[in-house]
Design an enzyme around this catalytic site. Structure first.
Site, PDB file in Angstrom:
ATOM      1  N   TRP A   1       0.137  -8.946  -0.565  1.00 16.70           N
ATOM      2  CA  TRP A   1      -1.053  -8.938   0.275  1.00 16.70           C
ATOM      3  C   TRP A   1      -1.667 -10.328   0.386  1.00 16.70           C
ATOM      4  CZ3 TRP A   1      -0.937  -5.460   3.637  1.00 16.70           C
ATOM      5  CH2 TRP A   1      -0.524  -4.167   3.340  1.00 16.70           C
TER       6      TRP A   1
ATOM      7  N   ASP B   1     -10.149  -9.627  -2.100  1.00 15.04           N
ATOM      8  CA  ASP B   1      -9.580  -8.443  -1.467  1.00 15.04           C
ATOM      9  C   ASP B   1      -9.470  -7.374  -2.557  1.00 15.04           C
ATOM     10  OD1 ASP B   1      -8.073  -6.415  -0.388  1.00 15.04           O
ATOM     11  OD2 ASP B   1      -6.349  -7.661   0.164  1.00 15.04           O
TER      12      ASP B   1
ATOM     13  N   LYS C   1      -7.594   3.290   0.260  1.00 13.97           N
ATOM     14  CA  LYS C   1      -6.974   3.363  -1.067  1.00 13.97           C
ATOM     15  C   LYS C   1      -7.844   4.156  -2.041  1.00 13.97           C
ATOM     16  CE  LYS C   1      -3.715   0.812   0.541  1.00 13.97           C
ATOM     17  NZ  LYS C   1      -3.776  -0.629   0.669  1.00 13.97           N
TER      18      LYS C   1
HETATM   19  C1  LIG Z   1      -3.476  -1.722   1.732  1.00 13.54           C
HETATM   20  C2  LIG Z   1      -3.958  -3.074   1.452  1.00 13.54           C
HETATM   21  C3  LIG Z   1      -4.294  -3.972   2.487  1.00 13.54           C
HETATM   22  C4  LIG Z   1      -4.084  -3.634   3.947  1.00 13.54           C
HETATM   23  O1  LIG Z   1      -5.054  -2.821   4.406  1.00 13.54           O
HETATM   24  P1  LIG Z   1      -4.998  -2.223   5.913  1.00 13.54           P
HETATM   25  O2  LIG Z   1      -6.197  -1.368   5.937  1.00 13.54           O
HETATM   26  O3  LIG Z   1      -3.708  -1.483   6.041  1.00 13.54           O
HETATM   27  O4  LIG Z   1      -5.084  -3.361   6.846  1.00 13.54           O
HETATM   28  C5  LIG Z   1      -4.784  -5.208   2.136  1.00 13.54           C
HETATM   29  N1  LIG Z   1      -4.940  -5.558   0.860  1.00 13.54           N
HETATM   30  C6  LIG Z   1      -4.611  -4.746  -0.160  1.00 13.54           C
HETATM   31  C7  LIG Z   1      -4.814  -5.192  -1.562  1.00 13.54           C
HETATM   32  C8  LIG Z   1      -4.124  -3.472   0.099  1.00 13.54           C
HETATM   33  O5  LIG Z   1      -3.795  -2.653  -0.901  1.00 13.54           O
END
Ligand SMILES: *Cc1c(COP(=O)(O)O)cnc(C)c1O
Length: 398
Positions: free
Chosen positions: A128, A197, A223
């Site tokens: 990511w 993030d 998530k």
């Molecule tokens: C799933 C995820 C993303 C991507 O998120 P989207 O909503 O699919 O754009 C970004 N960063 C992390 C750490 C993730 O687990």
């Protein structure tokens, strides 16, 4: 035919299975059952009204205008609950943004860097982070500090953070690399504002907002905090007002903040789901209890792996950086036959989501994710199956 589906990531257990579907998927994932019931009750009230002939009918959340007074209350309450659960100080704004985690990969540099020449440091510990840099390259000048293993391209450690360029507008990191299984259990303390993030570990542990100099923290809801379609972006107010003039309005933190999250049509239903998840967290004991659960659940599986004499292995060796949310592991060194047999055995017992299809290709690792919807009991069941499977297929006296 049915068995095949378990090998390619189907989330449906066999017809013969009776019991809860134990979903270890990395996301989107199952919400706690209590949350799902509450969502059904509160967001689909119209259905309820019809069914039970209630005398004071009201509209479902999914039918509410985002500008209605009724939705305004849901929005306000949702922000209040996010603040309470995550212990967010007053100098931060809580924004509901669109475009998921990927939207924020672009929004972060577009909001914090005035021009493409502005520098930002990206700490990359997994897939990511790599994606975030690829987006950032369009809007700023990223300096990458990566822990990628040059020989095999894997990420199994975190890099040293001693030499951050002080001219960086921000330092970016992913607090939990969902695919690779690397987590910062505690954020580093740096002099440059930190952008985090937290898509996959949000609400699984407390954040020291001031101590870690957090500038922005974002998490897509899919998530651990809700349903895909909305992202929580927490921004320190002093960082507002400095966006690149080309920043699209929909990604602009200042516009989102000044319009009270209602510049365009907000994801109304998803905001309500976040609110219900936050309520559930408080009812269950709050953020520290969520952290305790995440540690207990993941530790149970790490213990099985440690004691398996190599039958199972996980790529991250330093316990200080092992993810409590997403645990990659292989079966017999990635042996295809045994891995498939393991997947079928777990599937027959109601466990799904251990093999998922990612945009990053198929790896030899399976992955167990321990979001709020995964009961400690489900993890015990997975641990027991892992132990008995290893006993059957190796000489290790587990
Ligand atoms: C799933 C995820 C993303 C991507 O998120 P989207 O909503 O699919 O754009 C970004 N960063 C992390 C750490 C993730 O687990």
């Amino acid at each position: 035919m049915m068995k095949q589906t378990s090998l390619v990531g189907s989330l449906v257990p066999p017809e013969t299975y009776i019991g809860p579907v134990m979903n270890f998927s990395p996301g989107p994932t199952s919400l706690p059952i209590a949350v799902e019931l509450e969502v059904q009750k509160r967001c689909f009230a119209q259905l309820e009204t019809m069914r039970e002939k209630v005398t004071s009918p009201r509209l479902s959340t999914i039918a509410l205008s985002h500008r209605s007074h009724e939705f305004g209350e849901i929005l306000e309450e949702s922000i209040r609950l996010v603040r309470e659960v995550m212990e967010i100080p007053d100098e931060y704004e809580v924004l509901f943004t669109t475009g998921g985690g990927h939207g924020q990969f672009a929004a972060v540099p577009l909001n914090l860097c005035n021009s493409k020449d502005d520098k930002a440091t990206y700490i990359v510990t997994g897939t990511w982070g790599v994606r975030a840099v690829a987006e950032a390259e369009k809007y700023c000048t990223p300096i990458t500090i990566s822990s990628k293993n040059q020989d095999d391209g894997t990420f199994t450690i975190v890099p040293n953070l001693d030499n951050i360029d002080p001219e960086s507008k921000f330092v970016y990191l992913c607090s939990n690399e969902t695919v690779n299984g690397i987590e910062y259990h505690k954020l580093p303390e740096l002099s440059v504002p930190l952008v985090v993030d937290a898509s996959s570990d949000m609400s699984s542990k407390p954040i020291d907002w001031r101590g870690s100099n957090v500038g922005v923290l974002f998490a897509c809801a899919s998530k651990n905090i809700g349903h895909p379609g909305v992202t929580i972006t927490v921004v320190r107010k002093d960082l507002l007002g400095n966006a690149n003039p080309l920043c699209p309005g929909i990604l602009n933190y200042t516009i989102t903040s000044e319009s009270g999250n209602l510049w365009n049509t907000i994801a109304t239903f998803n905001v309500h789901v976040v609110s219900i998840v936050m309520e559930w967290i408080l009812k269950e004991g709050g953020i520290h209890e969520m952290e305790r659960r995440a540690i207990a659940k993941s530790q149970k599986i790490y213990d099985v792996i440690e004691k398996s004499g190599g039958f199972y292995s996980t790529p991250i060796s330093d316990p200080n950086y092992r993810s409590r949310m997403n645990l990659p592991f292989d079966v017999a060194g990635g042996d295809e036959k045994l891995t498939d047999a393991f997947l079928i055995e777990t599937w027959e017992k109601g466990i799904v989501g251990l093999r998922t299809l990612t945009p990053f290709g198929v790896s030899k690792y399976l992955r167990a994710s321990f979001y709020h919807g995964v009961d400690e009991e489900y993890v015990s069941i997975l641990a027991e199956i892992m132990i008995s499977f290893a006993k059957k297929n190796s000489d290790v006296p587990l």
